[in-house]
Scaffold this motif. Structure first.
Motif, mmCIF file in Angstrom:
data_model
loop_
_atom_site.group_PDB
_atom_site.id
_atom_site.type_symbol
_atom_site.label_atom_id
_atom_site.label_comp_id
_atom_site.label_asym_id
_atom_site.label_seq_id
_atom_site.Cartn_x
_atom_site.Cartn_y
_atom_site.Cartn_z
ATOM 1 N N ARG A 49 0.835 -1.211 0.000
ATOM 2 C CA ARG A 49 0.000 0.000 0.000
ATOM 3 C C ARG A 49 0.868 1.259 0.000
ATOM 4 N NH1 ARG A 49 -3.610 -3.491 3.082
ATOM 5 N NH2 ARG A 49 -5.499 -3.659 1.842
ATOM 6 N N GLU A 85 -8.250 -1.226 -5.525
ATOM 7 C CA GLU A 85 -7.684 -0.666 -4.294
ATOM 8 C C GLU A 85 -7.799 0.860 -4.295
ATOM 9 O OE1 GLU A 85 -5.334 -0.442 -0.669
ATOM 10 O OE2 GLU A 85 -6.550 -2.006 -1.569
ATOM 11 N N PRO A 141 -2.405 5.373 2.560
ATOM 12 C CA PRO A 141 -2.135 3.955 2.854
ATOM 13 C C PRO A 141 -2.304 3.562 4.322
ATOM 14 C CG PRO A 141 -0.104 5.121 2.364
ATOM 15 C CD PRO A 141 -1.231 6.054 2.046
#
Length: 91
Positions: free
Chosen positions: A11, A41, A53
């Motif tokens: 991430r 995502e 993230p």
């Protein structure tokens, strides 16, 4: 083919690559993921302040814990496990 969730480091890599101006398809190629995984995502976790993230990973952890498939261990069992591990017991 099995599905593997994105990890926290992935991430952060997505975040850095997005900041560097890479497109989702290129990010997917660099991470060895399918481009739809990266697109999903980003679409699921991009808000008014962009892709974040740390918050994304926190939300993932919360969803995983509240999942019907999450493992639930009661307090008595947790205490028993901790006691046995402190004695270096192994099943």
């Amino acid at each position: 083919m099995s599905y593997k969730h994105l990890s926290q480091p992935e991430r952060y890599q997505i975040y850095a690559l997005m900041k560097a101006g890479h497109l989702p398809a290129k990010i997917a190629q660099l991470l060895g993921r399918h481009k739809s995984s990266i697109s999903w995502e980003l679409s699921r976790n991009t808000g008014k302040r962009g892709y974040r993230p740390q918050q994304t990973d926190q939300r993932y952890q919360e969803r995983a814990q509240s999942s019907r498939n999450a493992r639930r261990v009661d307090k008595v069992t947790q205490a028993l496990i901790a006691e046995r591990l402190s004695l270096q017991w192994s099943p």
